[in-house]
Design a protein around this motif. Structure first.
Motif, mmCIF file in Angstrom:
data_model
loop_
_atom_site.group_PDB
_atom_site.id
_atom_site.type_symbol
_atom_site.label_atom_id
_atom_site.label_comp_id
_atom_site.label_asym_id
_atom_site.label_seq_id
_atom_site.Cartn_x
_atom_site.Cartn_y
_atom_site.Cartn_z
ATOM 1 N N GLY A 87 -35.062 46.459 5.734
ATOM 2 C CA GLY A 87 -34.522 45.700 6.848
ATOM 3 C C GLY A 87 -34.557 46.500 8.139
ATOM 4 N N PRO A 88 -34.216 45.885 9.261
ATOM 5 C CA PRO A 88 -34.265 46.577 10.550
ATOM 6 C C PRO A 88 -33.282 47.735 10.601
ATOM 7 C CG PRO A 88 -34.090 44.184 10.826
ATOM 8 C CD PRO A 88 -33.838 44.470 9.395
ATOM 9 N N ALA A 89 -33.718 48.839 11.176
ATOM 10 C CA ALA A 89 -32.860 50.015 11.278
ATOM 11 C C ALA A 89 -31.605 49.717 12.087
ATOM 12 C CB ALA A 89 -33.641 51.167 11.907
ATOM 13 N N ALA A 90 -31.736 48.878 13.119
ATOM 14 C CA ALA A 90 -30.582 48.559 13.963
ATOM 15 C C ALA A 90 -29.494 47.845 13.171
ATOM 16 C CB ALA A 90 -31.018 47.698 15.145
ATOM 17 N N LEU A 91 -29.871 47.090 12.144
ATOM 18 C CA LEU A 91 -28.884 46.383 11.331
ATOM 19 C C LEU A 91 -28.345 47.283 10.223
ATOM 20 C CD1 LEU A 91 -30.477 42.822 11.060
ATOM 21 C CD2 LEU A 91 -28.967 43.769 12.803
ATOM 22 N N ALA A 92 -29.212 48.174 9.711
ATOM 23 C CA ALA A 92 -28.760 49.102 8.669
ATOM 24 C C ALA A 92 -27.702 50.056 9.201
ATOM 25 C CB ALA A 92 -29.954 49.880 8.124
ATOM 26 N N ALA A 93 -27.700 50.277 10.527
ATOM 27 C CA ALA A 93 -26.750 51.211 11.127
ATOM 28 C C ALA A 93 -25.403 50.575 11.452
ATOM 29 C CB ALA A 93 -27.357 51.800 12.405
ATOM 30 N N LEU A 94 -25.230 49.294 11.139
ATOM 31 C CA LEU A 94 -23.970 48.622 11.424
ATOM 32 C C LEU A 94 -22.851 49.157 10.534
ATOM 33 C CD1 LEU A 94 -25.310 44.960 11.767
ATOM 34 C CD2 LEU A 94 -24.348 46.374 13.603
ATOM 35 N N PRO A 95 -21.596 49.012 10.966
ATOM 36 C CA PRO A 95 -20.473 49.491 10.143
ATOM 37 C C PRO A 95 -20.471 48.828 8.766
ATOM 38 C CG PRO A 95 -19.739 48.937 12.362
ATOM 39 C CD PRO A 95 -21.140 48.456 12.248
ATOM 40 N N PRO A 96 -20.097 49.566 7.721
ATOM 41 C CA PRO A 96 -20.008 48.962 6.383
ATOM 42 C C PRO A 96 -19.102 47.739 6.395
ATOM 43 C CG PRO A 96 -19.763 51.346 6.267
ATOM 44 C CD PRO A 96 -19.729 50.986 7.724
ATOM 45 N N GLY A 97 -19.545 46.712 5.693
ATOM 46 C CA GLY A 97 -18.761 45.489 5.626
ATOM 47 C C GLY A 97 -19.099 44.474 6.697
ATOM 48 N N THR A 98 -20.016 44.799 7.589
ATOM 49 C CA THR A 98 -20.428 43.850 8.633
ATOM 50 C C THR A 98 -21.164 42.673 8.000
ATOM 51 O OG1 THR A 98 -20.633 45.585 10.302
ATOM 52 C CG2 THR A 98 -21.815 43.536 10.722
ATOM 53 N N ARG A 99 -20.773 41.461 8.397
ATOM 54 C CA ARG A 99 -21.423 40.250 7.882
ATOM 55 C C ARG A 99 -22.532 39.815 8.843
ATOM 56 N NH1 ARG A 99 -18.438 36.105 8.209
ATOM 57 N NH2 ARG A 99 -16.674 37.010 9.349
ATOM 58 N N VAL A 112 -27.473 36.833 5.364
ATOM 59 C CA VAL A 112 -28.401 37.884 4.958
ATOM 60 C C VAL A 112 -27.809 38.585 3.740
ATOM 61 C CG1 VAL A 112 -29.567 40.005 5.637
ATOM 62 C CG2 VAL A 112 -29.246 38.172 7.297
ATOM 63 N N ASP A 113 -28.514 38.501 2.606
ATOM 64 C CA ASP A 113 -27.986 39.037 1.351
ATOM 65 C C ASP A 113 -28.563 40.391 0.983
ATOM 66 O OD1 ASP A 113 -30.556 38.406 0.720
ATOM 67 O OD2 ASP A 113 -30.076 36.818 -0.710
ATOM 68 N N GLY A 114 -29.323 40.993 1.915
ATOM 69 C CA GLY A 114 -29.886 42.303 1.640
ATOM 70 C C GLY A 114 -31.322 42.274 1.175
ATOM 71 N N THR A 115 -31.851 41.091 0.847
ATOM 72 C CA THR A 115 -33.242 41.017 0.390
ATOM 73 C C THR A 115 -34.216 40.833 1.545
ATOM 74 O OG1 THR A 115 -33.105 38.605 0.089
ATOM 75 C CG2 THR A 115 -32.514 40.016 -1.802
ATOM 76 N N TRP A 116 -33.747 40.377 2.671
ATOM 77 C CA TRP A 116 -34.567 40.174 3.860
ATOM 78 C C TRP A 116 -35.751 39.237 3.608
ATOM 79 C CZ3 TRP A 116 -32.590 40.998 8.310
ATOM 80 C CH2 TRP A 116 -31.558 41.941 8.422
ATOM 81 N N ASN A 117 -35.472 38.199 2.848
ATOM 82 C CA ASN A 117 -36.503 37.191 2.572
ATOM 83 C C ASN A 117 -36.390 36.078 3.606
ATOM 84 O OD1 ASN A 117 -38.533 35.720 1.358
ATOM 85 N ND2 ASN A 117 -37.159 34.803 -0.158
ATOM 86 N N LEU A 118 -36.885 36.370 4.815
ATOM 87 C CA LEU A 118 -36.776 35.430 5.931
ATOM 88 C C LEU A 118 -38.159 34.953 6.351
ATOM 89 C CD1 LEU A 118 -34.155 37.335 8.123
ATOM 90 C CD2 LEU A 118 -33.764 35.203 6.874
ATOM 91 N N PRO A 119 -38.262 33.727 6.862
ATOM 92 C CA PRO A 119 -39.563 33.245 7.345
ATOM 93 C C PRO A 119 -39.977 33.975 8.614
ATOM 94 C CG PRO A 119 -37.841 31.686 7.931
ATOM 95 C CD PRO A 119 -37.188 32.723 7.049
ATOM 96 N N LEU A 120 -41.276 33.979 8.886
ATOM 97 C CA LEU A 120 -41.758 34.543 10.137
ATOM 98 C C LEU A 120 -41.210 33.734 11.304
ATOM 99 C CD1 LEU A 120 -45.533 35.188 9.278
ATOM 100 C CD2 LEU A 120 -43.612 36.779 9.079
ATOM 101 N N GLY A 121 -40.923 34.413 12.397
ATOM 102 C CA GLY A 121 -40.454 33.708 13.577
ATOM 103 C C GLY A 121 -39.498 34.552 14.393
ATOM 104 N N VAL A 122 -38.994 33.959 15.471
ATOM 105 C CA VAL A 122 -37.985 34.602 16.308
ATOM 106 C C VAL A 122 -36.688 33.844 16.103
ATOM 107 C CG1 VAL A 122 -37.326 35.317 18.636
ATOM 108 C CG2 VAL A 122 -39.738 35.313 17.976
ATOM 109 N N HIS A 123 -35.790 34.451 15.373
ATOM 110 C CA HIS A 123 -34.549 33.813 14.963
ATOM 111 C C HIS A 123 -33.379 34.376 15.782
ATOM 112 C CE1 HIS A 123 -37.279 32.675 11.823
ATOM 113 N NE2 HIS A 123 -37.250 33.872 11.239
ATOM 114 N N ARG A 124 -32.186 33.937 15.423
ATOM 115 C CA ARG A 124 -30.969 34.432 16.063
ATOM 116 C C ARG A 124 -30.070 35.004 14.982
ATOM 117 N NH1 ARG A 124 -29.805 36.160 21.089
ATOM 118 N NH2 ARG A 124 -27.678 35.688 21.750
ATOM 119 N N VAL A 125 -29.682 36.260 15.131
ATOM 120 C CA VAL A 125 -28.822 36.896 14.142
ATOM 121 C C VAL A 125 -27.459 37.177 14.772
ATOM 122 C CG1 VAL A 125 -29.668 39.218 14.685
ATOM 123 C CG2 VAL A 125 -28.605 38.788 12.472
#
Length: 698
Positions: A87-99, A112-125
């Motif tokens: 997954g993206p490094a910017a998200l991996a660096a979030l505080p533990p327990g971040t939803r 996001v369940d940790g598998t990062w099985n998302l379609p191609l595109g520009v989404h909003r997280v």
């Protein structure tokens, strides 16, 4: 090279600059670092709306930036390369327990369940931390690599305006492009035709002839239309008027092809504009109207802005900075009123964009129907003209008071200022790269491949403050990961190849990153030497495979001029040499002889009866291309003027009115223009393309 700068960059200013991606030094050569002036750093920060004018302002801005970075959960745009389980490094660096919750382009909500099985595109997280803080970001999910060329192929490189047929109206058009592609694909087994940027130009008297300083990169220039191919042309009632226009078109064409006149783009456009008025007055049929409505809906506000700018330019001139104040803002009430008052002209220019888009797509269809695996390779200029449509409509993403250029180097001690306003990296990231995405999507509508001029600009650009020389600029960094991810996403959706123009000085790691993501490079014969060793010509087996390999480009001498030394004579006549002419000629002869010796040693050229370079230029040019074929390059480009012995470069850098840049038709070795009909029948061109028979048949 001068290295005398104004005041040095103090530590706090350097830290502030670093946090905003502004460089305080650059490396013109390995192992050498040159500081940039503090004034350039302050100007670049000001263009990013950061006040650094004095120590107090620097401290305040630095504290604000550090606080903002410390408190935010997410950067504005996050990239995830498909297939990366981490997954993206910017998200991996979030505080533990971040939803984390993602809203996809299609509107689907996902945790996001940790598998990062998302379609191609520009989404909003959206991220929600355990302490209640919430962050939002654009999430770009991109394929790991861009599409690769479908096999190995050769193709033609040509400046479209220079490719006149006996049917064109004084310069090459999209009908000529379709004809060339159809012939090259079927007769020569070519896989592509690469053309110059066909972006919309800034109208003027005279118009800037350079295709690399356009008004808009998103929309094409209607000067390239083949008027007779527009369906409504057949239904114009005033045939006498059209007949008179065709007679004038013939005079323009024959002046270039038969009388040696330069291509006059302004005269061509004036004539075509007159013809388009009655053509566009013909009502569209139901099917054509539906197609046009779809085009308008697809391009939305961007097309309205583009057409409005051209309508306003007809009344107020082409520099929007001089328009009445209310019209300088595309979102003002004054502009809205003007758009309504000029509705007919806005409609006219919107229709022109649609018609040109249609003929561009028709040229690509003709190429693919002729068997080309790639088709038309379009060229994306590095920027836009500061007075043009894009700079007016997208003021929010352009950096004010600065322009793009290049720092001093071994070839130009003064540096370069290209006069093109740069995109703001912060505004691009904040919008999810909307302007960049829309630009690529528009070009990929009709491109089998895209050449990106100065592809290093995806990583950084040299910003020159307004009123300062290029030596007083600095680099500003872009999020290359995001720029490449958007490029990979849009190219994959279009099934298109991307070629990066990566000639010249390139910072370490850039070519490797581009190669890893599937962006092909550009390799030009005369520059391919063992620069880290003995400096000799690089043998074919040591060339990179992931590239477009060519003998020359539009900014370089044609191969015949290089072999004969004519390019030195030209520069001498124009007073452009920096050393004695005899010294330059001797070096040019030695350079050509060294390459020819390598060709001979490889059995690609018979040197037993050879004289000096250029003695048998046709065979030598064929040998050069046999060499290119011997390299592992995925794509091999043939400069079309090389097929008839043209000596003249299409553009001679460092000149303006001393040389007719961008206005020369393709000509033979005597300088006689060669129309498309003769070009495709020329024995010399056919013999050159026969070099690639084994590639075509294999």
């Amino acid at each position: 090279m001068t290295e005398a700068y104004d005041e040095p960059v103090e530590p706090e200013l350097a830290r502030l600059a670093e946090l905003h991606g502004v460089a305080t030094s650059y490396s013109p050569a390995p192992g050498r670092s040159v500081p940039v002036p503090a004034s350039a750093v302050v100007a670049a920060l000001a263009a990013l709306d950061v006040d650094a004018a004095g120590p107090d302002a620097v401290r305040t801005a630095l504290a604000a930036r550090e606080r903002a970075l410390r408190e935010r959960l997410l950067p504005p745009t996050v990239v995830h390369w498909a297939g990366d389980p981490q997954g993206p490094a910017a998200l991996a660096a979030l505080p533990p327990g971040t939803r984390l919750r993602v809203r996809t382009e299609e509107g689907e909500e996902r945790d996001v369940d940790g598998t990062w099985n998302l379609p191609l595109g520009v989404h909003r997280v959206t991220a929600v931390a355990p302490d209640g803080r919430t962050g939002h970001a654009h999430l770009v999910v991109a394929p790991d690599r861009l599409p690769a060329p479908p096999g190995r192929s050769h193709g033609l490189l040509v400046q479209l305006y220079s490719l006149l047929s006996r049917r064109s109206w004084g310069m090459g058009d999209l009908g000529d492009l379709a004809e060339l592609a159809g012939w090259a694909g079927r007769t020569a087994g070519a896989g592509f035709v690469q053309v110059n940027p066909l972006h919309a130009a800034v109208p003027g008297a005279p118009t800037d002839p350079s295709p690399y300083r356009p008004s808009s990169r998103r929309f094409p220039d209607p000067v390239h239309l083949r008027i007779e191919d527009i369906p409504e042309y057949a239904y114009v009632a005033d045939r006498e008027r059209l007949s008179g226009l065709l007679e004038r078109a013939e005079r323009l064409r024959t002046a270039v092809l038969d009388k040696g006149a330069l291509i006059d783009r302004d005269a061509v456009w004036e004539l075509k504009r007159e013809a388009l008025e009655p053509v566009l007055a013909v009502p569209l049929g139901p099917g054509r109207r539906a197609a046009y409505d779809d085009f308008r809906a697809a391009h939305g506000q961007a097309l309205d802005d583009h057409a409005t700018w051209y309508a306003l330019a007809e009344t107020h001139g082409s520099d929007w900075h001089t328009w009445p104040e209310g019209l300088r803002d595309p979102r003002s009430a004054a502009t809205a009123r003007a758009r309504a008052e000029l509705a007919d002209r806005v409609e006219f220019h919107a229709r022109l964009a649609w018609l040109t888009d249609g003929q561009l797509r028709a040229a690509q269809r003709a190429a693919r129907e002729a068997g080309m695996p790639v088709g038309i390779v379009h060229d994306l200029a590095v920027g836009v003209h500061p007075v043009g449509a894009d700079a007016w409509a997208q003021q929010d993403v352009f950096a004010a008071g600065t322009s793009v250029g290049a720092p001093p180097d071994a070839f130009n001690a003064r540096g370069q200022d290209w006069g093109l306003p740069p995109w703001r990296p912060d505004r691009l990231a904040g919008s999810g790269y909307t302007a960049y995405r829309d630009l690529l999507r528009a070009l990929f509508r009709y491109a089998g491949a895209l050449r990106i001029d100065h592809v290093m600009g995806l990583f950084r650009l040299w910003w020159v403050p307004q009123g300062s020389p290029p030596t007083q600029g600095t680099y500003v960094r872009y999020d290359a990961d995001a720029m490449l991810a958007i490029l990979a996403l849009e190219a994959t959706r279009a099934g298109a190849v991307v070629i990066g123009e990566d000639l010249g000085t390139v910072e370490p790691g850039v070519r490797e990153t581009l190669q890893r993501r599937g962006v092909l490079g550009t390799s030009v014969l005369w520059f391919e030497r063992d620069w880290e060793g003995d400096g000799r010509p690089l043998p074919p087996d040591r060339w990179r495979a992931d590239c477009l390999a060519t003998a020359t480009t539009h900014d370089l001498p044609p191969t015949a001029a290089r072999l004969t030394g004519d390019h030195v004579d030209l520069r001498d006549r124009l007073g452009l040499l920096t050393r004695p002419a005899a010294e330059e000629r001797a070096e040019a002869v030695a350079d050509a002889a060294e390459w020819l010796a390598l060709l001979g040693s490889l059995g690609l050229l018979d040197l037993t009866a050879a004289g000096p370079p250029g003695s048998d230029e046709e065979e030598e040019i064929r040998a050069v291309h046999r060499f290119l074929l011997r390299t592992p390059a995925r794509l091999i480009g043939v400069w079309l003027p090389d097929g008839v012995g043209d000596r003249r470069p299409q553009n001679l850098p460092g000149t303006w009115d001393q040389y007719p840049n961008w206005r020369l038709p393709i000509a033979d070795r005597e300088g006689r223009p060669v129309p498309l009909e003769e070009l495709t029948a020329a024995p010399r061109l056919r013999a050159l393309l026969a070099v690639f028979t084994q590639l075509r048949d294999g």
